[in-house]
Design a protein around this motif. Structure first.
Motif, PDB file in Angstrom:
ATOM      1  N   ILE A   1       0.886  -1.173   0.000  1.00 27.48           N
ATOM      2  CA  ILE A   1       0.000   0.000   0.000  1.00 27.48           C
ATOM      3  C   ILE A   1       0.918   1.215   0.000  1.00 27.48           C
ATOM      4  O   ILE A   1       1.533   1.537   1.010  1.00 27.48           O
ATOM      5  N   GLU A   2       1.021   1.868  -1.132  1.00 25.89           N
ATOM      6  CA  GLU A   2       1.993   2.948  -1.327  1.00 25.89           C
ATOM      7  C   GLU A   2       1.325   4.309  -1.282  1.00 25.89           C
ATOM      8  O   GLU A   2       0.266   4.520  -1.873  1.00 25.89           O
ATOM      9  N   GLY A   3       1.948   5.229  -0.561  1.00 24.27           N
ATOM     10  CA  GLY A   3       1.412   6.583  -0.509  1.00 24.27           C
ATOM     11  C   GLY A   3       2.061   7.387   0.595  1.00 24.27           C
ATOM     12  O   GLY A   3       2.743   6.836   1.467  1.00 24.27           O
ATOM     13  N   PRO A   4       1.858   8.692   0.596  1.00 26.31           N
ATOM     14  CA  PRO A   4       2.416   9.539   1.653  1.00 26.31           C
ATOM     15  C   PRO A   4       1.636   9.398   2.950  1.00 26.31           C
ATOM     16  O   PRO A   4       0.484   8.941   2.948  1.00 26.31           O
ATOM     17  N   SER A   5       2.251   9.789   4.031  1.00 27.23           N
ATOM     18  CA  SER A   5       1.576   9.759   5.321  1.00 27.23           C
ATOM     19  C   SER A   5       0.340  10.650   5.270  1.00 27.23           C
ATOM     20  O   SER A   5       0.365  11.744   4.718  1.00 27.23           O
ATOM     21  N   GLY A   6      -0.774  10.152   5.825  1.00 23.43           N
ATOM     22  CA  GLY A   6      -2.017  10.922   5.842  1.00 23.43           C
ATOM     23  C   GLY A   6      -2.919  10.669   4.666  1.00 23.43           C
ATOM     24  O   GLY A   6      -3.967  11.309   4.546  1.00 23.43           O
ATOM     25  N   SER A   7      -2.543   9.725   3.787  1.00 24.83           N
ATOM     26  CA  SER A   7      -3.354   9.465   2.597  1.00 24.83           C
ATOM     27  C   SER A   7      -4.335   8.318   2.790  1.00 24.83           C
ATOM     28  O   SER A   7      -4.948   7.859   1.835  1.00 24.83           O
ATOM     29  N   GLY A   8      -4.498   7.829   4.015  1.00 26.93           N
ATOM     30  CA  GLY A   8      -5.459   6.776   4.298  1.00 26.93           C
ATOM     31  C   GLY A   8      -4.899   5.373   4.194  1.00 26.93           C
ATOM     32  O   GLY A   8      -5.634   4.396   4.314  1.00 26.93           O
ATOM     33  N   ARG A   9      -3.579   5.247   4.018  1.00 22.31           N
ATOM     34  CA  ARG A   9      -2.984   3.924   3.804  1.00 22.31           C
ATOM     35  C   ARG A   9      -3.076   3.036   5.047  1.00 22.31           C
ATOM     36  O   ARG A   9      -3.328   1.839   4.927  1.00 22.31           O
ATOM     37  N   THR A  10      -2.869   3.597   6.248  1.00 25.18           N
ATOM     38  CA  THR A  10      -2.967   2.791   7.459  1.00 25.18           C
ATOM     39  C   THR A  10      -4.408   2.360   7.714  1.00 25.18           C
ATOM     40  O   THR A  10      -4.666   1.236   8.144  1.00 25.18           O
ATOM     41  N   CYS A  11      -5.348   3.237   7.441  1.00 23.49           N
ATOM     42  CA  CYS A  11      -6.761   2.872   7.598  1.00 23.49           C
ATOM     43  C   CYS A  11      -7.118   1.719   6.673  1.00 23.49           C
ATOM     44  O   CYS A  11      -7.870   0.812   7.053  1.00 23.49           O
ATOM     45  N   LEU A  12      -6.597   1.735   5.446  1.00 22.68           N
ATOM     46  CA  LEU A  12      -6.850   0.643   4.507  1.00 22.68           C
ATOM     47  C   LEU A  12      -6.264  -0.658   5.029  1.00 22.68           C
ATOM     48  O   LEU A  12      -6.911  -1.714   4.970  1.00 22.68           O
ATOM     49  N   LEU A  13      -5.053  -0.592   5.563  1.00 25.56           N
ATOM     50  CA  LEU A  13      -4.427  -1.792   6.138  1.00 25.56           C
ATOM     51  C   LEU A  13      -5.272  -2.356   7.279  1.00 25.56           C
ATOM     52  O   LEU A  13      -5.514  -3.564   7.366  1.00 25.56           O
ATOM     53  N   LEU A  14      -5.755  -1.486   8.159  1.00 28.14           N
ATOM     54  CA  LEU A  14      -6.552  -1.940   9.302  1.00 28.14           C
ATOM     55  C   LEU A  14      -7.920  -2.461   8.861  1.00 28.14           C
ATOM     56  O   LEU A  14      -8.457  -3.404   9.454  1.00 28.14           O
ATOM     57  N   ALA A  15      -8.483  -1.876   7.822  1.00 24.99           N
ATOM     58  CA  ALA A  15      -9.775  -2.354   7.326  1.00 24.99           C
ATOM     59  C   ALA A  15      -9.639  -3.740   6.704  1.00 24.99           C
ATOM     60  O   ALA A  15     -10.497  -4.605   6.888  1.00 24.99           O
ATOM     61  N   LEU A  16      -8.550  -3.976   5.962  1.00 27.86           N
ATOM     62  CA  LEU A  16      -8.352  -5.264   5.313  1.00 27.86           C
ATOM     63  C   LEU A  16      -7.961  -6.369   6.293  1.00 27.86           C
ATOM     64  O   LEU A  16      -8.016  -7.545   5.949  1.00 27.86           O
ATOM     65  N   THR A  17      -7.589  -6.000   7.514  1.00 28.05           N
ATOM     66  CA  THR A  17      -7.287  -7.004   8.537  1.00 28.05           C
ATOM     67  C   THR A  17      -8.401  -7.101   9.584  1.00 28.05           C
ATOM     68  O   THR A  17      -8.218  -7.726  10.629  1.00 28.05           O
ATOM     69  N   GLY A  18      -9.536  -6.476   9.317  1.00 27.03           N
ATOM     70  CA  GLY A  18     -10.682  -6.598  10.213  1.00 27.03           C
ATOM     71  C   GLY A  18     -10.624  -5.728  11.445  1.00 27.03           C
ATOM     72  O   GLY A  18     -11.389  -5.941  12.388  1.00 27.03           O
ATOM     73  N   ARG A  19      -9.745  -4.719  11.449  1.00 26.43           N
ATOM     74  CA  ARG A  19      -9.631  -3.837  12.618  1.00 26.43           C
ATOM     75  C   ARG A  19     -10.405  -2.537  12.461  1.00 26.43           C
ATOM     76  O   ARG A  19     -10.585  -1.807  13.421  1.00 26.43           O
ATOM     77  N   MET A  20     -10.856  -2.213  11.262  1.00 27.06           N
ATOM     78  CA  MET A  20     -11.704  -1.052  11.020  1.00 27.06           C
ATOM     79  C   MET A  20     -12.860  -1.479  10.131  1.00 27.06           C
ATOM     80  O   MET A  20     -12.685  -2.310   9.228  1.00 27.06           O
ATOM     81  N   ARG A  21     -14.024  -0.900  10.371  1.00 22.57           N
ATOM     82  CA  ARG A  21     -15.222  -1.269   9.609  1.00 22.57           C
ATOM     83  C   ARG A  21     -15.362  -0.375   8.382  1.00 22.57           C
ATOM     84  O   ARG A  21     -15.467   0.846   8.496  1.00 22.57           O
ATOM     85  N   ALA A  22     -15.361  -1.000   7.216  1.00 21.09           N
ATOM     86  CA  ALA A  22     -15.506  -0.253   5.965  1.00 21.09           C
ATOM     87  C   ALA A  22     -16.918   0.304   5.842  1.00 21.09           C
ATOM     88  O   ALA A  22     -17.873  -0.216   6.428  1.00 21.09           O
ATOM     89  N   SER A  23     -17.049   1.366   5.048  1.00 25.78           N
ATOM     90  CA  SER A  23     -18.346   2.031   4.874  1.00 25.78           C
ATOM     91  C   SER A  23     -19.060   1.601   3.605  1.00 25.78           C
ATOM     92  O   SER A  23     -20.286   1.671   3.524  1.00 25.78           O
ATOM     93  N   GLU A  24     -18.300   1.185   2.593  1.00 24.62           N
ATOM     94  CA  GLU A  24     -18.922   0.808   1.328  1.00 24.62           C
ATOM     95  C   GLU A  24     -18.074  -0.226   0.606  1.00 24.62           C
ATOM     96  O   GLU A  24     -16.903  -0.448   0.934  1.00 24.62           O
ATOM     97  N   GLY A  25     -18.672  -0.860  -0.394  1.00 26.57           N
ATOM     98  CA  GLY A  25     -17.959  -1.852  -1.183  1.00 26.57           C
ATOM     99  C   GLY A  25     -17.853  -3.179  -0.471  1.00 26.57           C
ATOM    100  O   GLY A  25     -18.474  -3.416   0.568  1.00 26.57           O
ATOM    101  N   ARG A  26     -17.045  -4.053  -1.028  1.00 25.43           N
ATOM    102  CA  ARG A  26     -16.864  -5.377  -0.436  1.00 25.43           C
ATOM    103  C   ARG A  26     -15.403  -5.782  -0.514  1.00 25.43           C
ATOM    104  O   ARG A  26     -14.650  -5.301  -1.361  1.00 25.43           O
TER     105      ARG A  26
END
Length: 303
Positions: A39-64
């Motif tokens: 997951i490539e990007g600068p700090s603050g671009s949502g990359r950590t949130c994406l990592l946590l969502a894909l590991t079940g630590r954050m609840r996604a809002s849309e999509g599957r």
């Protein structure tokens, strides 16, 4: 011991929104078991949130999304059971006051307490101790960390470890649980070029062993399936990310994947030059992205 079997990771129009903006949106991903995903990007671009969502630590809002055949966000708890976090600031961090031995012992005890079967708990103490030691040794070997080479061997405090040594320890701790998916944040943070190459060699070897690896970074390595969160705003209200199609080489399997993210509310990464004495105020869209990321972290209880 059976080799760990990695989890396939797929996503379609995957997004996470806080009360005041999107942390990430429109993620598309298709990675096979044993892949190295960056997951490539600068700090603050949502990359950590994406990592946590894909590991079940954050609840996604849309999509599957699916991890190892488990659907997100419906089966978040099940995804957490087959995934493990390496270093993630504010979520999964090493205690600088602990020694290497204390960290390893604590993780082995927790693993036995919460993930061990009843039959395993009823085995003689000597057998349980030997099994725990075997797990630790295997994890250390996979992470490429030899405590004997540390300044005080296993009695070395975390605060005395080099950045790359701390990364290897965090990966080893995560691997004690034999996860199908390993997630690592800030993979290349504060590393020299040579150390960065070593870090990616480490994660690639973990993927080659069969465990799928999901790693946040500022620059993805060649051969990884890449999701880019870096954005370039074209107008005041619209920003799109670059799209890459790369080939993952994990063990004997080769896979190619394309991962896109569209963040309509994302901030412009490039900052305009400021005149002397002038102040620059963030646009509404920049505020939405920053606040959306903060809100997403707040939902985990770790703002």
């Amino acid at each position: 011991m059976d080799s760990p079997h990695g989890a396939a990771v797929t996503a379609e129009d995957f997004g996470l929104k806080g009360p005041r903006g999107w942390a990430f949106r429109g993620v598309r991903l298709d990675a096979p078991p044993g892949a190295l995903i960056a997951i490539e990007g600068p700090s603050g671009s949502g990359r950590t949130c994406l990592l946590l969502a894909l590991t079940g630590r954050m609840r996604a809002s849309e999509g599957r999304a699916e991890v190892g055949g488990l659907r997100l966000p419906r089966q978040m708890a099940a995804v957490r059971r087959i995934s493990a976090l390496g270093p993630v600031p504010g979520v999964s961090e090493l205690d600088p006051a602990f020694t290497v031995a204390e960290h390893l012992r604590e993780r082995a005890l927790l693993q036995r307490r919460y993930d061990g079967s009843l039959r395993a708990l009823l085995r003689p103490r000597t057998e349980r101790t030997a099994a725990a030691r075997n797990r630790i040794d295997t994890a250390l070997d996979t992470a490429g960390l030899d405590p004997a080479n540390l300044p005080k061997a296993e009695r070395t405090s975390v605060r005395d470890l080099e950045r790359l040594e701390a990364l290897r320890l965090s990966v080893a701790l995560a691997l004690i649980g034999r996860p199908r998916l390993l997630a690592v944040d800030d993979t290349d943070l504060k590393l020299s070029d040579a150390e960065r190459a070593e870090a990616w060699e480490l994660l690639r070897s973990v993927a080659d062993s069969g465990t799928t690896v999901l790693a946040v970074c500022s620059q993805a390595p060649v051969g990884a399936i890449t999701v880019r969160t870096a954005t370039t705003a074209t107008t005041a209200t619209t920003a799109t990310t670059a799209t890459t199609a790369t080939t993952a080489t994990s063990g004997t399997s080769a896979a190619s994947g394309t991962a896109d993210i569209t963040e309509a509310d994302a901030a412009d990464v490039s900052e305009p030059a400021e005149a002397p004495g002038a102040t620059t105020e963030k646009t509404t869209d920049e505020k939405n992205t920053d606040e959306g990321t903060a809100d997403a972290f707040a939902e985990t209880g770790r703002a």
